[in-house]
Design an enzyme around this catalytic site. Structure first.
Site, PDB file in Angstrom:
ATOM      1  N   SER A  97       0.826  -1.206   0.000  1.00 52.40           N
ATOM      2  CA  SER A  97       0.000   0.000   0.000  1.00 52.40           C
ATOM      3  C   SER A  97       0.862   1.258   0.000  1.00 52.40           C
ATOM      4  O   SER A  97       0.403   2.317  -0.391  1.00 52.40           O
ATOM      5  CB  SER A  97      -0.895   0.034   1.241  1.00 52.40           C
ATOM      6  OG  SER A  97      -1.703  -1.095   1.278  1.00 52.40           O
TER       7      SER A  97
ATOM      8  N   HIS B 220      -1.324  -2.638  -7.111  1.00 53.58           N
ATOM      9  CA  HIS B 220      -2.008  -2.327  -5.861  1.00 53.58           C
ATOM     10  C   HIS B 220      -3.511  -2.544  -6.011  1.00 53.58           C
ATOM     11  O   HIS B 220      -4.208  -1.747  -6.644  1.00 53.58           O
ATOM     12  CB  HIS B 220      -1.699  -0.885  -5.446  1.00 53.58           C
ATOM     13  CG  HIS B 220      -2.276  -0.508  -4.121  1.00 53.58           C
ATOM     14  ND1 HIS B 220      -2.905   0.671  -3.893  1.00 53.58           N
ATOM     15  CD2 HIS B 220      -2.349  -1.206  -2.959  1.00 53.58           C
ATOM     16  CE1 HIS B 220      -3.323   0.704  -2.642  1.00 53.58           C
ATOM     17  NE2 HIS B 220      -3.008  -0.429  -2.055  1.00 53.58           N
TER      18      HIS B 220
ATOM     19  N   ASN C 120      -4.984   6.418  -2.887  1.00 58.40           N
ATOM     20  CA  ASN C 120      -4.949   6.680  -1.439  1.00 58.40           C
ATOM     21  C   ASN C 120      -4.496   8.105  -1.170  1.00 58.40           C
ATOM     22  O   ASN C 120      -4.943   8.750  -0.231  1.00 58.40           O
ATOM     23  CB  ASN C 120      -3.994   5.716  -0.734  1.00 58.40           C
ATOM     24  CG  ASN C 120      -4.693   4.412  -0.396  1.00 58.40           C
ATOM     25  OD1 ASN C 120      -5.913   4.351  -0.324  1.00 58.40           O
ATOM     26  ND2 ASN C 120      -3.912   3.371  -0.191  1.00 58.40           N
TER      27      ASN C 120
HETATM   28  N1  LIG Z   1      -5.849  -4.947   3.759  1.00 56.10           N
HETATM   29  C1  LIG Z   1      -6.018  -4.076   2.773  1.00 56.10           C
HETATM   30  O1  LIG Z   1      -7.037  -3.395   2.664  1.00 56.10           O
HETATM   31  C2  LIG Z   1      -4.953  -3.928   1.719  1.00 56.10           C
HETATM   32  C3  LIG Z   1      -5.288  -3.311   0.497  1.00 56.10           C
HETATM   33  C4  LIG Z   1      -4.313  -3.224  -0.488  1.00 56.10           C
HETATM   34  C5  LIG Z   1      -3.049  -3.712  -0.248  1.00 56.10           C
HETATM   35  N2  LIG Z   1      -2.744  -4.285   0.958  1.00 56.10           N
HETATM   36  C6  LIG Z   1      -1.386  -4.797   1.161  1.00 56.10           C
HETATM   37  O2  LIG Z   1      -1.405  -6.196   0.937  1.00 56.10           O
HETATM   38  C7  LIG Z   1      -0.401  -6.822   1.738  1.00 56.10           C
HETATM   39  C8  LIG Z   1      -1.024  -7.945   2.539  1.00 56.10           C
HETATM   40  O3  LIG Z   1      -2.039  -7.440   3.364  1.00 56.10           O
HETATM   41  P1  LIG Z   1      -3.148  -8.366   4.075  1.00 56.10           P
HETATM   42  O4  LIG Z   1      -4.153  -7.435   4.637  1.00 56.10           O
HETATM   43  O5  LIG Z   1      -3.587  -9.439   3.133  1.00 56.10           O
HETATM   44  O6  LIG Z   1      -2.277  -9.016   5.249  1.00 56.10           O
HETATM   45  P2  LIG Z   1      -2.556 -10.357   6.103  1.00 56.10           P
HETATM   46  O7  LIG Z   1      -1.885 -10.165   7.399  1.00 56.10           O
HETATM   47  O8  LIG Z   1      -4.006 -10.733   6.061  1.00 56.10           O
HETATM   48  O9  LIG Z   1      -1.759 -11.505   5.276  1.00 56.10           O
HETATM   49  C9  LIG Z   1      -0.367 -11.613   5.206  1.00 56.10           C
HETATM   50  C10 LIG Z   1      -0.009 -13.089   5.006  1.00 56.10           C
HETATM   51  O10 LIG Z   1       1.387 -13.192   4.732  1.00 56.10           O
HETATM   52  C11 LIG Z   1       1.889 -14.344   5.374  1.00 56.10           C
HETATM   53  N3  LIG Z   1       3.338 -14.210   5.496  1.00 56.10           N
HETATM   54  C12 LIG Z   1       4.058 -13.564   6.437  1.00 56.10           C
HETATM   55  N4  LIG Z   1       5.380 -13.634   6.146  1.00 56.10           N
HETATM   56  C13 LIG Z   1       5.483 -14.340   4.997  1.00 56.10           C
HETATM   57  C14 LIG Z   1       6.586 -14.753   4.185  1.00 56.10           C
HETATM   58  N5  LIG Z   1       7.837 -14.416   4.501  1.00 56.10           N
HETATM   59  N6  LIG Z   1       6.340 -15.491   3.081  1.00 56.10           N
HETATM   60  C15 LIG Z   1       5.065 -15.839   2.767  1.00 56.10           C
HETATM   61  N7  LIG Z   1       3.985 -15.473   3.479  1.00 56.10           N
HETATM   62  C16 LIG Z   1       4.196 -14.729   4.576  1.00 56.10           C
HETATM   63  C17 LIG Z   1       1.128 -14.416   6.680  1.00 56.10           C
HETATM   64  O11 LIG Z   1       1.133 -15.740   7.213  1.00 56.10           O
HETATM   65  C18 LIG Z   1      -0.272 -13.957   6.239  1.00 56.10           C
HETATM   66  O12 LIG Z   1      -1.083 -15.062   5.877  1.00 56.10           O
HETATM   67  C19 LIG Z   1       0.240  -5.705   2.575  1.00 56.10           C
HETATM   68  O13 LIG Z   1       1.389  -5.241   1.931  1.00 56.10           O
HETATM   69  C20 LIG Z   1      -0.838  -4.635   2.569  1.00 56.10           C
HETATM   70  O14 LIG Z   1      -0.318  -3.348   2.759  1.00 56.10           O
HETATM   71  C21 LIG Z   1      -3.679  -4.423   1.929  1.00 56.10           C
END
Ligand SMILES: NC(=O)c1ccc[n+]([C@@H]2O[C@H](COP(=O)([O-])OP(=O)(O)OC[C@H]3O[C@@H](n4cnc5c(N)ncnc54)[C@H](O)[C@@H]3O)[C@@H](O)[C@H]2O)c1
Length: 291
Positions: free
Chosen positions: A119, A140, A191
């Site tokens: 993000s 994104h 954003n």
């Molecule tokens: N939540 C939102 O609204 C949103 C929107 C757009 C982008 N993002 C971005 O997407 C990304 C993920 O966000 P999320 O909300 O899905 O997070 P989340 O915490 O739900 O999921 C992250 C996953 O990554 C796994 N993980 C951790 N370390 C790892 C590794 N080294 N190798 C493989 N897997 C690993 C964890 O076990 C977990 O399942 C972030 O960068 C976030 O900024 C989030």
């Protein structure tokens, strides 16, 4: 012309599992990787549940089994060897992401695109630790990825034109709408436009000028939005949104991106939105809002 038949997704959390579903529904085969088996199991259940909803609503002709068969769940990055594009979705932590890009770029083919769904972390920071930095870009997505149509396609300082064009093609192939962002500035494009409005809404509530409900209703009814800023905040997660605001502030040093104290306190208290059943609003266990 690249075909994008096989997609690799690293990180099977909320975004990773949703994007995996989007790609599988578009007919692609998907390798979904996570270091935690529990995340993979949860991802499988949530994909199954969500695909079923699409079918029930008549939005998808195929059956659940067909879609799920396209997804391989794994805890090994080595299974990314044959994919055409990778979308990284690990937590928003630059060290974790850099480690993934470093390892991954030594596993995938020379022509594989490497992308991040970050993000706020600059794409260039991930590109520089990769073997072929010109093949790295930002993709994104917005939450929930199964429904939100816009995807920012972000150029890092070293991303080449071919990679940008292929990124745009890929996003169209999964049925989304690509928004080209020609530089990886903090907060990217959408954003960056939206945060100051959300921050102003929180400040007005903080000052007692209006309630959360009034602001959301007003923003929906005056501007034709589907959700007000507080409803969006609860869906995205207050912690996730606050972190993205903070990174944008840290890079720009512009107070218009600084998360208000009320938001900071709610995050401290664990009121993170739908995922904790309490954020700006309160929720039942099935995620519906308490009235
Ligand atoms: N939540 C939102 O609204 C949103 C929107 C757009 C982008 N993002 C971005 O997407 C990304 C993920 O966000 P999320 O909300 O899905 O997070 P989340 O915490 O739900 O999921 C992250 C996953 O990554 C796994 N993980 C951790 N370390 C790892 C590794 N080294 N190798 C493989 N897997 C690993 C964890 O076990 C977990 O399942 C972030 O960068 C976030 O900024 C989030």
């Amino acid at each position: 012309m690249m075909s994008f038949e096989r997609v690799g997704i690293v990180g099977a959390g909320m975004m990773g599992s949703g994007i995996a579903q989007v790609c599988a529904q578009a007919g692609m085969s998907v390798v979904l990787m996570d270091i935690h088996i529990s995340s993979l199991e949860k991802a499988k259940h949530s994909i199954e549940w969500s695909v079923r909803k699409f079918i029930e609503k008549g939005k998808l002709k195929e059956n659940v089994g067909t879609i799920l068969k396209r997804v391989t769940f794994t805890d090994s990055l080595k299974d990314m060897r044959e994919v055409d594009i990778v979308i990284e979705n690990v937590p928003e932590d630059v060290e974790i992401k850099r480690e993934v890009f470093k390892t991954l770029s030594r596993i995938v083919r020379r022509d594989t695109l490497l992308s991040s769904d970050t993000s706020a972390i600059p794409v260039t920071e991930l590109a520089v630790v990769s073997r072929y930095p010109e093949r790295v870009l930002g993709l994104h997505f917005f939450s929930p990825p199964q429904f939100m149509q816009a995807v920012e396609v972000i150029r890092g300082v070293v991303t080449d034109d071919d990679t940008m064009n292929k990124g745009v093609t890929f996003i169209r192939m999964v049925g989304k709408f690509p928004i080209r962002v020609e530089r990886d500035v903090a907060g990217f494009l959408l954003n960056r436009i939206n945060f100051p409005g959300t921050i102003e809404a929180i400040r007005l509530v903080e000052e007692g000028i209006a309630s959360v409900e009034e602001v959301d209703a007003g923003m929906r009814l005056a501007f034709g939005r589907k959700m007000g800023p507080f409803e969006t905040g609860d869906m995205v997660g207050l912690d996730v949104m606050m972190q993205a605001m903070m990174s944008t502030y840290q890079e720009t040093k512009d107070m218009k991106f600084y998360p208000p104290v009320l938001m900071q306190r709610k995050v401290k208290a664990g009121h993170l939105g739908i995922k904790t059943r309490k954020g700006w609003y309160e929720y039942n266990d099935d995620g519906t809002r308490k009235t």
